[in-house]
Design an enzyme around this catalytic site. Structure first.
Site, PDB file in Angstrom:
ATOM      1  N   GLU A  77       0.958  -1.247   0.066  1.00  0.00           N
ATOM      2  CA  GLU A  77       0.021   0.065  -0.039  1.00  0.00           C
ATOM      3  C   GLU A  77       0.931   1.397   0.067  1.00  0.00           C
ATOM      4  O   GLU A  77       0.575   2.416   0.323  1.00  0.00           O
ATOM      5  CB  GLU A  77      -1.046  -0.144   1.063  1.00  0.00           C
ATOM      6  CG  GLU A  77      -0.456  -0.179   2.599  1.00  0.00           C
ATOM      7  CD  GLU A  77      -1.470  -0.594   3.512  1.00  0.00           C
ATOM      8  OE1 GLU A  77      -2.320   0.426   3.919  1.00  0.00           O
ATOM      9  OE2 GLU A  77      -1.518  -1.558   4.214  1.00  0.00           O
TER      10      GLU A  77
ATOM     11  N   CYS B  24      -3.563  -3.726   4.497  1.00  0.00           N
ATOM     12  CA  CYS B  24      -2.465  -4.769   4.984  1.00  0.00           C
ATOM     13  C   CYS B  24      -2.811  -6.226   4.636  1.00  0.00           C
ATOM     14  O   CYS B  24      -2.307  -7.281   5.132  1.00  0.00           O
ATOM     15  CB  CYS B  24      -2.451  -4.574   6.605  1.00  0.00           C
ATOM     16  SG  CYS B  24      -2.208  -2.788   7.004  1.00  0.00           S
TER      17      CYS B  24
ATOM     18  N   HIS C 211      -1.751  -9.872  12.472  1.00  0.00           N
ATOM     19  CA  HIS C 211      -1.469  -8.923  11.886  1.00  0.00           C
ATOM     20  C   HIS C 211      -1.353  -7.914  13.095  1.00  0.00           C
ATOM     21  O   HIS C 211      -2.213  -7.685  13.954  1.00  0.00           O
ATOM     22  CB  HIS C 211      -2.482  -8.449  11.035  1.00  0.00           C
ATOM     23  CG  HIS C 211      -2.370  -6.684  10.752  1.00  0.00           C
ATOM     24  ND1 HIS C 211      -1.136  -6.409   9.815  1.00  0.00           N
ATOM     25  CD2 HIS C 211      -3.010  -5.654  10.953  1.00  0.00           C
ATOM     26  CE1 HIS C 211      -1.239  -5.008   9.819  1.00  0.00           C
ATOM     27  NE2 HIS C 211      -2.042  -4.600  10.473  1.00  0.00           N
TER      28      HIS C 211
HETATM   29  N1  CAA Z   1       1.225   4.348  30.612  1.00  0.00           N
HETATM   30  C1  CAA Z   1       1.012   2.846  30.144  1.00  0.00           C
HETATM   31  N2  CAA Z   1       0.028   2.813  29.000  1.00  0.00           N
HETATM   32  C2  CAA Z   1      -0.368   3.804  28.856  1.00  0.00           C
HETATM   33  C3  CAA Z   1      -0.261   5.436  29.416  1.00  0.00           C
HETATM   34  C4  CAA Z   1       0.712   5.381  30.338  1.00  0.00           C
HETATM   35  N3  CAA Z   1       1.138   6.556  30.701  1.00  0.00           N
HETATM   36  N4  CAA Z   1      -1.065   6.182  28.705  1.00  0.00           N
HETATM   37  C5  CAA Z   1      -1.958   5.519  27.770  1.00  0.00           C
HETATM   38  N5  CAA Z   1      -1.772   4.111  28.083  1.00  0.00           N
HETATM   39  C6  CAA Z   1      -2.362   2.939  26.978  1.00  0.00           C
HETATM   40  C7  CAA Z   1      -3.874   3.214  26.986  1.00  0.00           C
HETATM   41  O1  CAA Z   1      -4.456   2.982  28.137  1.00  0.00           O
HETATM   42  C8  CAA Z   1      -4.172   2.402  25.726  1.00  0.00           C
HETATM   43  O2  CAA Z   1      -4.101   1.025  26.116  1.00  0.00           O
HETATM   44  P1  CAA Z   1      -5.316   0.239  25.973  1.00  0.00           P
HETATM   45  O3  CAA Z   1      -5.987   0.398  24.470  1.00  0.00           O
HETATM   46  O4  CAA Z   1      -4.972  -1.197  26.317  1.00  0.00           O
HETATM   47  O5  CAA Z   1      -6.431   0.675  27.285  1.00  0.00           O
HETATM   48  C9  CAA Z   1      -2.800   2.596  25.049  1.00  0.00           C
HETATM   49  O6  CAA Z   1      -1.753   3.204  25.797  1.00  0.00           O
HETATM   50  C10 CAA Z   1      -2.941   3.596  23.928  1.00  0.00           C
HETATM   51  O7  CAA Z   1      -3.319   4.804  24.468  1.00  0.00           O
HETATM   52  P2  CAA Z   1      -4.578   5.660  23.853  1.00  0.00           P
HETATM   53  O8  CAA Z   1      -5.485   4.675  23.087  1.00  0.00           O
HETATM   54  O9  CAA Z   1      -4.805   6.838  24.547  1.00  0.00           O
HETATM   55  O10 CAA Z   1      -3.822   6.158  22.461  1.00  0.00           O
HETATM   56  P3  CAA Z   1      -4.116   7.139  21.207  1.00  0.00           P
HETATM   57  O11 CAA Z   1      -5.552   7.388  21.187  1.00  0.00           O
HETATM   58  O12 CAA Z   1      -3.168   8.321  21.320  1.00  0.00           O
HETATM   59  O13 CAA Z   1      -3.783   6.096  19.858  1.00  0.00           O
HETATM   60  C11 CAA Z   1      -4.111   4.362  18.383  1.00  0.00           C
HETATM   61  C12 CAA Z   1      -3.627   4.760  19.830  1.00  0.00           C
HETATM   62  C13 CAA Z   1      -5.596   4.634  18.103  1.00  0.00           C
HETATM   63  C14 CAA Z   1      -3.816   2.841  18.071  1.00  0.00           C
HETATM   64  C15 CAA Z   1      -3.245   5.299  17.533  1.00  0.00           C
HETATM   65  O14 CAA Z   1      -1.693   4.633  17.850  1.00  0.00           O
HETATM   66  C16 CAA Z   1      -3.417   5.054  15.877  1.00  0.00           C
HETATM   67  O15 CAA Z   1      -4.452   5.493  15.260  1.00  0.00           O
HETATM   68  N6  CAA Z   1      -2.659   3.911  15.186  1.00  0.00           N
HETATM   69  C17 CAA Z   1      -2.998   3.751  13.929  1.00  0.00           C
HETATM   70  C18 CAA Z   1      -4.246   2.950  13.658  1.00  0.00           C
HETATM   71  C19 CAA Z   1      -4.213   1.343  13.932  1.00  0.00           C
HETATM   72  O16 CAA Z   1      -2.760   1.026  13.984  1.00  0.00           O
HETATM   73  N7  CAA Z   1      -5.278   0.604  13.968  1.00  0.00           N
HETATM   74  C20 CAA Z   1      -5.097  -0.803  14.395  1.00  0.00           C
HETATM   75  C21 CAA Z   1      -6.149  -1.456  13.814  1.00  0.00           C
HETATM   76  S1  CAA Z   1      -6.474  -1.323  12.138  1.00  0.00           S
HETATM   77  C22 CAA Z   1      -5.125  -2.058  11.279  1.00  0.00           C
HETATM   78  O17 CAA Z   1      -4.571  -2.857  11.813  1.00  0.00           O
HETATM   79  C23 CAA Z   1      -4.585  -1.989  10.089  1.00  0.00           C
HETATM   80  C24 CAA Z   1      -3.355  -1.019   9.918  1.00  0.00           C
HETATM   81  O18 CAA Z   1      -2.173  -1.633   9.773  1.00  0.00           O
HETATM   82  C25 CAA Z   1      -3.321   0.286  10.147  1.00  0.00           C
END
Ligand code: CAA
Length: 427
Positions: free
Chosen positions: A90, A122, A257
């Site tokens: 991609e 993916c 994945h």
């Molecule tokens: N210490 C320890 N853990 C902490 C923390 C701290 N101080 N602060 C936050 N965390 C934890 C949170 O609790 C959370 O864990 P859980 O989900 O287990 O509760 C984790 O860290 C992430 O925190 P947030 O959810 O607040 O993080 P975020 O909102 O900033 O972003 C995300 C997380 C949405 C995954 C972001 O990184 C993102 O958009 N990533 C890209 C999309 C993605 O990868 N999606 C996956 C499914 S789609 C797919 O698989 C296709 C692909 O390849 C893209």
């Protein structure tokens, strides 16, 4: 058609990741987020950074030379034996000219080898693997092998929530009869497709757009759908459950994945619950001790495949296969003759749960993967260097970008674009 007894699957595997990496503790400091959020919340400690002289073509070709060079007891794969090349990506470099045709030339494949690029986020790597497997099963391959390469550079906008889930890398697989590494359970897989807007990249953009939290829900919904279909087929064709047994008892490892390693935990937690709830006698126990049960299962069946993803980040199409290479490199000895479950998810979406059995002798071949050694020789970059690569590595890099350093393992690199034509060279 081949007779149903001929085994088909992954004969060789080659992995390539760029030789630069960004420690996520440095990214956390620069973005003023707690390092623990990235290290434990997402589960990743470094992300691979593609330098300006690497793109999806060079990553793919560099992985493919490693797959073809894997020798084992039977020797290397002769490029002349390859009758089908599919590159899944991609991170395409052109709207019309496919990554595959550059790779075809760099590897010196035969003019009679069909070559094309394939895309479904993916999931593309798995779509390519299934197509190659079915091409061989149909009999039209007539003894020839296929080369499937999954190659990507995961890019999100700087400062976005997705930024720490970037990465880069490629995995190439030779697909053949009597495979040396993993014999696939051909046809016994579960697919789940649904049109969702969880992650996408419009044609005029070089960085992905994502609805982050929704994408996690889409991934888990697709896992549930694909696993339910796999269960139906596996119980009809592959596995006879003994008294009190579950389907996951028959899978020695389950690979996912892995956009970030914590996603594999979320997925496995959901899958184990699904599996336990299929039996009335187990469902009550899961309600009481579910977390501990899922954690034990994760430690045994999932964690051993995640060490490379923790150090590389998301490699999109290659992510599941990076986990496979990592698992085999360190664990093939104990897995010979045992069945692995594999879950592939592509946003948008299409997903597939399938399985395969680790081939006799796979432990000898797996020693040649060399993934740990490749990760060890990487150089860390600063956040400023990462930002420069991120901004420079665009689809149109004119004039020619910098050349690779003397110790570049490549061997293929991107020389730049001249008159809208991309050029590649061998160090
Ligand atoms: N210490 C320890 N853990 C902490 C923390 C701290 N101080 N602060 C936050 N965390 C934890 C949170 O609790 C959370 O864990 P859980 O989900 O287990 O509760 C984790 O860290 C992430 O925190 P947030 O959810 O607040 O993080 P975020 O909102 O900033 O972003 C995300 C997380 C949405 C995954 C972001 O990184 C993102 O958009 N990533 C890209 C999309 C993605 O990868 N999606 C996956 C499914 S789609 C797919 O698989 C296709 C692909 O390849 C893209």
């Amino acid at each position: 058609m081949l007779d149903g007894k001929t085994k088909i699957g992954i004969d060789r595997i080659g992995v390539y990741v760029p030789d630069r990496a960004l420690p996520l503790t440095d990214l956390a400091a620069a973005r003023a987020v707690p390092a623990e959020k990235l290290l434990h919340g997402l589960g990743v400690h470094h992300m691979a950074v593609a330098p300006v002289y690497e793109d999806s073509v060079t990553l793919a070709a560099n992985a493919a030379v490693r797959a073809l060079a894997m020798a084992g007891d039977c020797g290397r794969t002769d490029p002349g034996e390859i009758g089908l090349l599919i590159v899944a990506t991609e991170s395409a470099v052109d709207h019309a000219k496919p990554v595959s045709i550059f790779v075809h030339e760099l590897l010196g494949l035969a003019a009679s080898c069909r070559a094309y690029e394939i895309k479904h986020a993916c999931y593309g790597g798995t779509a390519a693997l299934m197509t190659a497997t079915e091409w061989i099963a149909s009999g039209v391959a007539r003894g020839r092998k296929a080369l499937v390469v999954a190659s990507d550079i995961a890019k999100y906008p700087p400062h976005s929530a997705g930024e720490p889930t970037q990465g880069a890398g490629a995995v190439a697989m030779v697909v053949a009869e009597s495979p040396g590494l993993l014999a696939l359970d051909v046809g016994a897989s579960g697919v789940h497709a649904a049109n969702v807007y969880d992650f996408w990249r419009p044609l005029d953009r070089s960085q992905a757009l994502v609805d982050g939290k929704y994408s996690l829900d889409c991934y888990l919904a697709a896992l549930a759908g694909a696993f339910a279909e796999y269960r139906r087929r596996a119980l009809a064709e592959l596995v006879a459950l003994g008294d009190g047994e579950l389907l996951t008892d028959h899978l020695a490892a389950i690979l996912y994945h892995t956009p970030f390693p914590r996603m594999a935990w979320k997925a496995h937690r959901a899958l184990v619950e699904d599996d336990w709830r299929t039996r009335a006698d187990r469902a009550a126990r899961f309600a009481a001790e579910g977390e501990a049960i899922a954690r034990r299962s994760y430690a045994e069946k999932v964690e051993p495949s995640l060490w490379a993803a923790q150090a590389v980040g998301n490699t999109y199409t290659a992510s599941l296969y990076l986990c496979l290479a990592a698992l085999l490199e360190r664990g093939a000895d104990r897995l010979v003759g045992r069945r692995l479950g594999m879950f592939s998810y592509g946003s948008g979406s299409c997903a597939e749960f399938y399985s395969g059995v680790v081939a006799p002798g796979a432990q000898h071949l797996a020693r040649e993967i060399g993934l740990a050694a490749m990760l060890e020789r990487r150089r860390n970059v600063t956040v400023a260097e990462y930002e420069r690569h991120h901004a420079t590595a665009s689809l149109r890099a004119e004039p020619a970008p910098e050349r690779p350093p003397r110790d570049f393992a490549g061997p293929f690199f991107y020389r730049g674009t001249d008159d809208d034509r991309r050029a590649y060279a061998h160090v």
